[in-house]
Design a protein around this motif. Structure first.
Motif, short mmCIF file in Angstrom:
data_model
loop_
_atom_site.label_atom_id
_atom_site.label_comp_id
_atom_site.label_asym_id
_atom_site.label_seq_id
_atom_site.Cartn_x
_atom_site.Cartn_y
_atom_site.Cartn_z
N LEU A 3 0.84 -1.20 0.00
CA LEU A 3 0.00 0.00 0.00
C LEU A 3 0.87 1.24 0.00
O LEU A 3 1.83 1.35 0.75
CB LEU A 3 -0.91 0.00 1.22
N LYS A 4 0.51 2.18 -0.86
CA LYS A 4 1.22 3.45 -0.93
C LYS A 4 0.23 4.57 -0.62
O LYS A 4 -0.94 4.47 -0.94
CB LYS A 4 1.82 3.66 -2.32
N PRO A 5 0.70 5.63 0.00
CA PRO A 5 -0.22 6.74 0.28
C PRO A 5 -0.69 7.40 -1.02
O PRO A 5 0.07 7.55 -1.96
CB PRO A 5 0.60 7.71 1.12
N ILE A 6 -1.97 7.76 -1.06
CA ILE A 6 -2.55 8.38 -2.24
C ILE A 6 -2.10 9.83 -2.38
O ILE A 6 -1.78 10.30 -3.46
CB ILE A 6 -4.09 8.29 -2.20
N VAL A 7 -2.06 10.54 -1.28
CA VAL A 7 -1.66 11.94 -1.31
C VAL A 7 -0.15 12.04 -1.10
O VAL A 7 0.44 11.23 -0.38
CB VAL A 7 -2.40 12.78 -0.25
N PRO A 8 0.49 13.00 -1.72
CA PRO A 8 1.93 13.13 -1.51
C PRO A 8 2.23 13.53 -0.07
O PRO A 8 1.48 14.28 0.56
CB PRO A 8 2.36 14.21 -2.49
N THR A 9 3.33 13.04 0.45
CA THR A 9 3.69 13.35 1.83
C THR A 9 4.43 14.67 1.96
O THR A 9 4.62 15.16 3.05
CB THR A 9 4.57 12.22 2.41
#
Length: 92
Positions: A3-9
């Protein structure tokens, strides 16, 4: 992949370069230089004189109210006449 975050960090780029001031940071004297009219208006609108609120402002309120009522009644009559004329067959 997992799983990767949808919004940029990362934080977004700054659009406006100026900082904003909070209302608590402003001095109280600079925020408003006029007279507070709320107490007088509260006395006027809360007076138990039997008038509706939209007529308590005096002559300008009465004029605006009567103009609005006249336009409403006139528009209703105009619509009814137009509807009656549209419902009649045309003579050839």
């Amino acid at each position: 992949q997992g799983l990767k975050p949808i919004v940029p960090t990362e934080s977004p780029a700054l659009i406006f370069g100026t900082t904003t001031k909070l209302a608590s940071d402003l001095p109280a004297t600079d925020s408003f230089l006029g007279k507070n009219k709320v107490p007088e208006l509260q006395k006027l609108f809360q007076k138990a004189d039997g008038l509706p609120v939209h007529l308590k402002g005096g002559v300008p309120d009465k004029l605006l109210y009567r103009t609005t009522m006249a336009l409403t009644i006139g528009g209703t009559i105009y619509c009814l006449v137009a509807l009656y004329m549209a419902s009649q067959p045309r003579n050839q």
